[in-house]
Design a protein around this motif. Structure first.
Motif, PDB file in Angstrom:
ATOM      1  N   GLU A 110       0.832  -1.203   0.000  1.00 33.32           N
ATOM      2  CA  GLU A 110       0.000   0.000   0.000  1.00 33.32           C
ATOM      3  C   GLU A 110       0.867   1.253   0.000  1.00 33.32           C
ATOM      4  O   GLU A 110       0.526   2.263  -0.624  1.00 33.32           O
ATOM      5  N   VAL A 111       1.995   1.201   0.690  1.00 34.29           N
ATOM      6  CA  VAL A 111       2.941   2.322   0.672  1.00 34.29           C
ATOM      7  C   VAL A 111       3.564   2.461  -0.709  1.00 34.29           C
ATOM      8  O   VAL A 111       3.665   3.562  -1.266  1.00 34.29           O
ATOM      9  N   VAL A 112       3.991   1.337  -1.272  1.00 34.11           N
ATOM     10  CA  VAL A 112       4.645   1.345  -2.584  1.00 34.11           C
ATOM     11  C   VAL A 112       3.736   1.947  -3.649  1.00 34.11           C
ATOM     12  O   VAL A 112       4.203   2.657  -4.553  1.00 34.11           O
ATOM     13  N   LEU A 117       4.047   8.804  -0.673  1.00 36.11           N
ATOM     14  CA  LEU A 117       4.852   8.060   0.292  1.00 36.11           C
ATOM     15  C   LEU A 117       6.141   7.573  -0.346  1.00 36.11           C
ATOM     16  O   LEU A 117       7.184   7.498   0.309  1.00 36.11           O
ATOM     17  N   ASN A 118       6.090   7.238  -1.636  1.00 34.16           N
ATOM     18  CA  ASN A 118       7.293   6.846  -2.356  1.00 34.16           C
ATOM     19  C   ASN A 118       8.319   7.967  -2.344  1.00 34.16           C
ATOM     20  O   ASN A 118       9.522   7.735  -2.214  1.00 34.16           O
ATOM     21  N   HIS A 119       7.851   9.194  -2.523  1.00 37.25           N
ATOM     22  CA  HIS A 119       8.747  10.349  -2.470  1.00 37.25           C
ATOM     23  C   HIS A 119       9.457  10.416  -1.123  1.00 37.25           C
ATOM     24  O   HIS A 119      10.660  10.693  -1.045  1.00 37.25           O
ATOM     25  N   ARG A 120       8.717  10.172  -0.066  1.00 32.41           N
ATOM     26  CA  ARG A 120       9.321  10.242   1.266  1.00 32.41           C
ATOM     27  C   ARG A 120      10.365   9.137   1.450  1.00 32.41           C
ATOM     28  O   ARG A 120      11.415   9.359   2.066  1.00 32.41           O
ATOM     29  N   LEU A 121      10.079   7.937   0.931  1.00 33.76           N
ATOM     30  CA  LEU A 121      11.062   6.861   1.002  1.00 33.76           C
ATOM     31  C   LEU A 121      12.305   7.202   0.188  1.00 33.76           C
ATOM     32  O   LEU A 121      13.426   6.886   0.578  1.00 33.76           O
ATOM     33  N   GLN A 122      12.100   7.837  -0.965  1.00 28.59           N
ATOM     34  CA  GLN A 122      13.221   8.257  -1.792  1.00 28.59           C
ATOM     35  C   GLN A 122      14.094   9.258  -1.033  1.00 28.59           C
ATOM     36  O   GLN A 122      15.322   9.165  -1.053  1.00 28.59           O
ATOM     37  N   ASP A 123      13.470  10.204  -0.357  1.00 29.64           N
ATOM     38  CA  ASP A 123      14.225  11.166   0.434  1.00 29.64           C
ATOM     39  C   ASP A 123      14.987  10.459   1.556  1.00 29.64           C
ATOM     40  O   ASP A 123      16.143  10.794   1.856  1.00 29.64           O
ATOM     41  N   LEU A 211      -0.778  12.123 -17.519  1.00 25.94           N
ATOM     42  CA  LEU A 211      -1.885  11.758 -16.636  1.00 25.94           C
ATOM     43  C   LEU A 211      -1.450  11.872 -15.179  1.00 25.94           C
ATOM     44  O   LEU A 211      -0.251  11.913 -14.884  1.00 25.94           O
ATOM     45  N   PRO A 212      -2.373  11.889 -14.241  1.00 27.86           N
ATOM     46  CA  PRO A 212      -1.998  11.904 -12.815  1.00 27.86           C
ATOM     47  C   PRO A 212      -1.235  10.636 -12.444  1.00 27.86           C
ATOM     48  O   PRO A 212      -1.440   9.563 -13.033  1.00 27.86           O
ATOM     49  N   ALA A 213      -0.367  10.760 -11.467  1.00 33.79           N
ATOM     50  CA  ALA A 213       0.394   9.613 -10.973  1.00 33.79           C
ATOM     51  C   ALA A 213      -0.483   8.765 -10.059  1.00 33.79           C
ATOM     52  O   ALA A 213      -0.950   9.233  -9.026  1.00 33.79           O
ATOM     53  N   LEU A 214      -0.707   7.529 -10.458  1.00 36.12           N
ATOM     54  CA  LEU A 214      -1.485   6.597  -9.645  1.00 36.12           C
ATOM     55  C   LEU A 214      -1.138   5.175 -10.036  1.00 36.12           C
ATOM     56  O   LEU A 214      -0.471   4.935 -11.047  1.00 36.12           O
ATOM     57  N   CYS A 215      -1.582   4.219  -9.236  1.00 27.94           N
ATOM     58  CA  CYS A 215      -1.279   2.809  -9.476  1.00 27.94           C
ATOM     59  C   CYS A 215      -2.238   2.237 -10.513  1.00 27.94           C
ATOM     60  O   CYS A 215      -3.443   2.492 -10.465  1.00 27.94           O
TER      61      CYS A 215
END
Length: 402
Positions: A110-112, A117-123, A211-215
């Motif tokens: 769900e985080v992935v 949240l991915n941005h925060r993990l990247q940071d 397009l918007p970023a989404l899964c």
């Protein structure tokens, strides 16, 4: 099958399984059969298990479902099957029947799937000390995910800096309008490849809208989390309906099959064929270097664009291209497989990286973000400084603005 209606999922699985003639031509191209030498870990073994479960001949014990959970969904078997078995459909239907695997790290995924949240993990990955500390205290699956975050941020920044060409002037879109689907993980980890695609497509004469970023739902669909996958597909249809475009593209080949299912009447592809159709508008600087090309299973067996990509890369003068071996040499990433079964994924990766080490190359190219992060993590474990790049990033680096 006792008169079950055709739309019954169990009936559908049984019908799909009956197409298999048990010839065994799938065995030489199956990565998990090569890994285990076990018939249950082969396509025809899994088909037999799926049929038995669908017909209620056996309960879904851990021993029976584990080979189905181990399947990478690479579809090399489907490509060589003389009987035309729809293996991907059978696998997805069977996993939907069984539900997600016990090993599936649902919260982590769900985080992935959430770009913010991915941005925060990247940071977080930029803080090396924090990453090492977290690697000691986090649960196992979270440690695996942390290990996949890029450790050499300087490589990422250098790749991004080289993409700071003057933006091609907007054209009338004589090649048509292309909608770029950013995805979830790719929108963060493959941002430079998406910028490269936009740059190259614009230079080739296409109008590009983002397009918007989404899964897209691929992780859920292939893991048996059907309700989540259907929700994601509905979001994809909605954002597509909000734009006016002729094509939908993604730089991540792992999203293609799911996007095509969500939008069956839309031309969904990676960018390579569109670029090849207008390649005369693109010129590239020479690059006297040898590079390794890893072709993800989804590119070879779903997009089937590997030959087109090779032709595009060969347009770079003086570039020496070394393609890595194809099936059964899967890298083992396979969506959530690398998080559910990290030991198996690492064993599959070893064959790929061992071959890379023999080639003396400057870069390792791969067009699927999951594969590239998995391979980069393996290179890091080997103390290798070999950079990994998306092929589009390399093409954009060498592109000559007109």
């Amino acid at each position: 099958m006792n008169g079950m209606p055709l739309e019954n999922p169990r009936h559908r699985i049984a019908v799909l399984a009956d197409q298999c003639v048990q010839c065994g031509l799938c065995l030489p191209v199956c990565p998990t059969y090569a890994l285990d030498g076990n018939e249950a870990e082969s396509p025809r073994g899994r088909i037999a298990i799926a049929a038995a479960l669908a017909r209620g001949q056996f309960p879904p014990t851990p021993e029976l479902r584990t080979p189905l959970d181990h399947c990478l969904g690479c579809l090399s078997c489907e490509r060589v099957c003389p009987a035309g078995v729809k293996y991907e459909e059978l696998l997805v239907e069977t996993r939907a029947l069984l539900g997600p695997a016990p090993e599936r790290p649902g919260l982590l995924l769900e985080v992935v799937k959430r770009p913010a949240l991915n941005h925060r993990l990247q940071d977080l990955a930029r803080w090396t000390r924090a990453k090492h500390w977290l690697g000691r205290v986090l649960p196992g699956r979270w440690r695996e995910a942390l290990s996949l975050l890029p450790r050499n941020q300087d490589q990422v920044r250098r790749a991004q800096d080289k993409l700071k060409h003057p933006r091609p002037p907007a054209t009338g879109g004589e090649g048509g309008t292309v909608a770029l689907f950013p995805g979830c993980t790719a929108s963060v980890q493959d941002a430079e490849a998406e910028r490269a695609a936009e740059m190259l497509l614009t230079a080739a004469g296409y109008r590009v809208v983002r397009l918007p970023a989404l899964c897209c739902g691929a992780l859920d669909l292939h893991d048996g989390a059907t309700r989540n996958a259907e929700t994601a597909a509905a979001r994809v249809r909605q954002v597509w309906a909000d734009v006016s475009a002729d094509h939908l593209i993604t730089v991540t080949t792992g999203c293609l099959s799911t996007l095509r299912q969500a939008l069956p009447d839309v031309r969904v592809d990676d960018p390579y064929r569109l670029l090849a159709e207008r390649i005369d508008r693109l010129q590239f600087h020479p690059l006297p270097a040898r590079v390794a090309l890893h072709v993800p299973c989804t590119q070879a067996n779903v997009a089937r664009s590997d030959a087109t990509l090779t032709q595009l890369l060969q347009r770079i003068p003086q570039l020496e291209l070394k393609r890595l071996p194809t099936p059964p040499y899967c890298c083992g990433s396979a969506g959530s497989h690398v998080l559910q079964f990290p030991e198996r994924a690492a064993r599959l990766r070893e064959g790929v990286l061992s071959h890379v080490e023999t080639l003396d190359v400057r870069w390792l190219l791969s067009s699927n973000i999951g594969c590239r992060l998995h391979l980069a993590a393996g290179l890091d474990e080997r103390s290798s400084n070999l950079p990994t790049l998306h092929p589009l990033t390399l093409l954009a680096q060498q592109w000559i603005p007109s």
